[in-house]
Design a protein around this motif. Sequence first.
Motif: not given
Lengths: 294, 294
Positions: A1-4, A6-8, A38, A69-71, A73, A80, A82, A84, B6, B39, B45, B66, B69
């Motif tokens: 469970m690695s911590i990712d 992320v940019q929002a 954000l 909201t979508f991500a 890669q 990643r 994200v 919104i 984030v 992950e 997502l 969904q 968020t």
Amino acid sequence: MSIDSVQAELIAVLVAVTNGDARVLTVESGFALPSGQLEPDHRSLQTGLRAWVERQTHHPLGYVEQLYTFADQLRGHHSRNVSISYLALSREAASTYPDASWVSWYRYFPWEDRRQGIGLMQNVILPRLLTWCGASAERRQRMGRLFGDERRWNDELVLERYEFLFGAGLIPEALRGQATAAAALPGLEMTHDHRRILATGMARLRAKIKYRPVVFELLAKSFTMLELQQTMEALAGQELHKPNFRRLITQQELVEETGEFTSGLAGRPAKLFRFRPSVIEERSLSGTKLPLVK
Amino acid sequence: MSIDSVQAELIAVLVAVTNGDARVLTVESGFALPSGQLEPDHRSLQTGLRAWVERQTHHPLGYVEQLYTFADQLRGHHSRNVSISYLALSREAASTYPDASWVSWYRYFPWEDRRQGIGLMQNVILPRLLTWCGASAERRQRMGRLFGDERRWNDELVLERYEFLFGAGLIPEALRGQATAAAALPGLEMTHDHRRILATGMARLRAKIKYRPVVFELLAKSFTMLELQQTMEALAGQELHKPNFRRLITQQELVEETGEFTSGLAGRPAKLFRFRPSVIEERSLSGTKLPLVK
DNA sequence: ACAAAAGTGTTCGTCTTACACCCATGC
DNA sequence: GCATGGGTGTAAGACGAACACTTTTGT
């Protein structure tokens, strides 16, 4: 469970209706929806969006609603993005900031405007879709439900229609990186999936106006019944039956007369109405109804 | 325009209906909704959520949608937690993973279940709300629209009712960190704003079943009309009129007879039905209708 | 026989849709 | 006068809710 990492990012579908024309705020000469990072001092996403749009447009935002909201890669990175997206309603401001412009949303989705007839639909889109469907009964059936049948056109299926056309290879965004440059349909292209986000916003708004009195965010303080009707028609992309429209609105006691009248225009002067603010609360719980076509 | 650090978290409202009981999957002895870090190897997502829930519950997920968020600002840090919540439909699996349990959602929202009468409402909630409203006509009016009136109870206002009670100080989550520990209403508490997220999911599902045939995700392959009805009633928290319910379902041609019958139970054997898979597509575009109470 | 659940027919009233028509102003 | 838009009345029909009633099983 690695911590990712992320940019929002926030993306806005900011809608206004001017002269019976439903428009979105765009940047990059209409090629992108406005978006921004954000920032850490925003207390919530919604206030973040609000602050950001108001700084850009110098106009207070009315209604704001989250869309999706979508991500993405990011290739090669363990990073990643994200995104919104938000739907926001406003009125066209005199001073928009440089590089931003209001564009009719039907320039991106010409087939969604059925107020001037459905020639484009019948002469261009349907034939090409039919050839794509070929012998597949499933495709034909779905096509019929999404596009066909004059009567019982469902105005809320904006996204579904876009994705069907996307799947049929008629949308330039679908063909990027492919050699097969099939001639695309009329309709402006947008960067990334911004056109899909716009479709989501259109669909949401078309659904929303039928059960919540959000149209009033798009109108001046006082307005005639025709202005109200034309605003609805601009959003729905369909004409509405005038006498029944009036009745429906008055029955619901959404508006009250100001006592003023229009003048100087052709035809009999029209009563001016204002929105009854007391119903903002009420209607959000019951529902607003609309008559059907023509 | 500083770039923010984030973290992204997924939160699931996973719903199943068992024996006429609408349940959610919870962890920490019912105190939290299941959640997990996004992950890097998840393509989107939705697939991230799907993979994660299926690993936990050993059961394929049906419908996924969904919800909302939101962003928590982590105190003291220039860091932020983005939480993306989802509604998912499933059937109760034999092997859920340790520490997870299915709990009736009405244990968190007892006032949303009106199938066994509305004693709680009338004897406990309304009196306390009335004292809170005091002389404020505005509060009383809003209260009437949200809670009152036996007839014309709107089952979709789960979130609005929760927030009204929250504002009235009757929800323990609202009182954290405050000295005024007013006796809370019946209804289990949850961590953070998980109960609000659950309310959002309930509202969304109650709205959804009325215009998309998602109920079938919650049922076995074949079922009787009564089972279907009771599943709907469990979700809506209201009883439905049996004869009209049957007609509405059959008219819409959502189901077809399997030819089999139930046996061994009290009363006349019931026909078994199955969902017509061909309508998954269709109905998603038109709509499913339900009769009103009793 | 009776309880329990399945299942059908029909009425009544409301809401939707459509059609027909009159009113007030500018040119 | 006539074109343009404002505005009202009402009838046909679809749909929803409610009621009454018949059928088929288990005990």
